[in-house]
Design a protein around this motif. Structure first.
Motif, PDB file in Angstrom:
ATOM      1  N   GLN A 129       0.852  -1.202   0.000  1.00  0.00           N
ATOM      2  CA  GLN A 129       0.000   0.000   0.000  1.00  0.00           C
ATOM      3  C   GLN A 129       0.887   1.252   0.000  1.00  0.00           C
ATOM      4  O   GLN A 129       1.904   1.282   0.699  1.00  0.00           O
ATOM      5  CB  GLN A 129      -0.874   0.019   1.264  1.00  0.00           C
ATOM      6  N   PRO A 130       0.507   2.280  -0.768  1.00  0.00           N
ATOM      7  CA  PRO A 130       1.358   3.486  -0.794  1.00  0.00           C
ATOM      8  C   PRO A 130       1.277   4.268   0.517  1.00  0.00           C
ATOM      9  O   PRO A 130       0.232   4.291   1.159  1.00  0.00           O
ATOM     10  CB  PRO A 130       0.750   4.302  -1.941  1.00  0.00           C
ATOM     11  N   GLN A 131       2.384   4.885   0.886  1.00  0.00           N
ATOM     12  CA  GLN A 131       2.402   5.839   1.997  1.00  0.00           C
ATOM     13  C   GLN A 131       2.372   7.218   1.361  1.00  0.00           C
ATOM     14  O   GLN A 131       3.220   7.521   0.523  1.00  0.00           O
ATOM     15  CB  GLN A 131       3.705   5.703   2.806  1.00  0.00           C
TER      16      GLN A 131
ATOM     17  N   ARG B 242       2.046  11.981  -6.484  1.00  0.00           N
ATOM     18  CA  ARG B 242       3.461  11.889  -6.867  1.00  0.00           C
ATOM     19  C   ARG B 242       4.381  11.655  -5.672  1.00  0.00           C
ATOM     20  O   ARG B 242       5.495  11.155  -5.822  1.00  0.00           O
ATOM     21  CB  ARG B 242       3.897  13.199  -7.534  1.00  0.00           C
ATOM     22  N   ASP B 243       3.938  12.079  -4.485  1.00  0.00           N
ATOM     23  CA  ASP B 243       4.790  11.944  -3.303  1.00  0.00           C
ATOM     24  C   ASP B 243       4.667  10.569  -2.640  1.00  0.00           C
ATOM     25  O   ASP B 243       5.348  10.303  -1.646  1.00  0.00           O
ATOM     26  CB  ASP B 243       4.416  13.027  -2.266  1.00  0.00           C
ATOM     27  N   ALA B 244       3.771   9.729  -3.173  1.00  0.00           N
ATOM     28  CA  ALA B 244       3.562   8.422  -2.535  1.00  0.00           C
ATOM     29  C   ALA B 244       4.844   7.590  -2.576  1.00  0.00           C
ATOM     30  O   ALA B 244       5.600   7.623  -3.547  1.00  0.00           O
ATOM     31  CB  ALA B 244       2.442   7.678  -3.266  1.00  0.00           C
TER      32      ALA B 244
END
Ligand code: KG4
Ligand code: ZN
Length: 360
Positions: free
Chosen positions: A234-236, A240-242
């Motif tokens: 899962q992205p944090q 674009r900042d993930a």
């Protein structure tokens, strides 16, 4: 099927294949030359329109010459010149359209513009005897890099879209999934190959987006995102900042292959669920199709081809899929379909335009 004799030169340059073919009577493929540009686009991970148009320009003349030579005919023997003029990359289409116009103008032969998507649905009818060819009305499915659409097909030139993708085309989803799984380029065939070495049952299934209960539309972006998160976690953060916990390099080859198989199973399952829905819908509306016709690059997919036999048996309808060489972009399908306009005296003139979008 229209029966007047014809010998048609077809030209196709809508994306990254420069192709020319000669087809007799809308059926018999006398030649089918395809110059692929995969090597030119590989380092960019996708088709670069400017590179594609330039390569078409360099290759179109030798490809046409090779098509005439392989067919054993001269330009003087040709009855008409046909070209896929829509939809596609406009800079690429212009090369084929200009070549076809130049030949028509120089030789006085009739010019015929053909819809690339309709031509994909005609590919399965090529090289078949008339009594073995698809009968209409048919249910049509085009699955390619630009399209995932279901059609109510009344004749080779008359069809109505009854379902299409609301986001990515299935071929596009395959190409993106191949990047996520680092499967290689061109993505679709590479992912198909990787999937064949894996087992979908060894991982949690990926989602099938079916939309509403009666919907014949497709959505593949959720499947692609689910695959991305399965690979990277899962992205944090957002956009674009993930950042992600893992990368594809952290997976073993066996894990990549299993995820490819799970992606393939979800994508192809979705297509066949929609096809069954479409057959049932048309039948309940009193317009039962006499067969199913499939075309487009993704109809080369091994899982899709295997499922066709199953559909044929369960739906009790013949299912037509083109031989592999006619699944991907080619000019035989353009010349074949053009025969039906030729016998109906439907010709174009020098105003024939290259059109990027369907119906544009
Ligand atoms: O019909 P096509 O040559 O061009 C378009 O009209 O878009 O289709 C190309 C698409 C690409 O997205 C390619 O990755 C996909 O067809 N494709 C496949 C396979 N072979 C080609 N997708 C899945 N499995 C394959 N074996
Ligand atoms: Zn195509």
């Amino acid at each position: 099927m229209a029966s007047a004799p014809s010998l048609i030169l077809g030209i196709e340059t809508s994306c990254d294949e420069t192709a020319a073919a000669v087809v007799r009577d809308g059926r018999q493929v006398l030649s089918n030359i395809i110059a692929s540009q995969h090597d030119l686009h590989r380092e960019y991970g996708g088709v670069v329109p400017e590179i594609a148009s330039r390569a078409h320009l360099e290759r179109i003349d030798p490809v046409i010459t090779a098509a005439l030579k392989q067919a054993g005919v001269a330009m003087a023997d040709i009855d008409a010149v046909a070209v896929g003029n829509r939809p596609g990359l406009v800079g690429s289409l212009i090369v084929g359209v200009s070549a076809a116009k130049a030949i028509a103008w120089a030789t006085g032969k009739p010019l015929i513009g053909v819809d690339h998507v309709q031509a994909h649905l005609y590919a399965a009818a090529l090289n078949l005897e008339p009594d073995a060819a698809p009968q209409y009305p048919a249910l049509g499915l085009v699955v390619s890099g630009g399209h995932s659409s279901i059609f109510d097909v009344r004749s080779p030139l008359q069809m109505q879209s009854i379902g299409s993708t609301i986001d990515d085309a299935v071929g596009e989803a395959y190409d993106k999934a191949a990047v996520i799984l680092d499967a290689g380029y061109p993505g679709g065939p590479k992912l198909d190959k990787l999937a064949q070495t894996g087992g979908a049952g060894r991982v949690e299934p990926l989602p099938r987006s079916l939309l509403d209960r009666d919907s014949l539309d497709f959505s593949f972006s959720g499947l692609k995102t689910a695959l991305l998160y399965r690979v990277r976690g899962q992205p944090q953060g957002r956009g674009r900042d993930a950042t992600f916990a893992r990368s594809v390099a952290d997976l073993s080859d066996a894990e990549r292959a299993d995820l490819a198989a799970a992606f393939q199973q979800a994508a192809i399952d979705t297509i066949f669920i929609k096809l069954r829905r479409a057959i049932d819908k048309l039948t309940s509306e009193g317009r039962p199709p006499r067969c199913v016709v499939i075309g487009g690059g993704v109809s080369a997919n091994s899982a899709l081809r295997a499922r066709c036999n199953d559909l044929q048996a369960k739906a009790g309808l013949p299912v037509f899929v083109p031989p592999l060489v006619l699944c991907l972009d080619n000019a035989a399908m353009i010349a074949g379909l053009a025969h039906h306009r030729f016998v109906a005296d439907q010709f174009d003139d020098m105003h024939l335009a290259a059109i990027a979008t369907t119906g544009g």
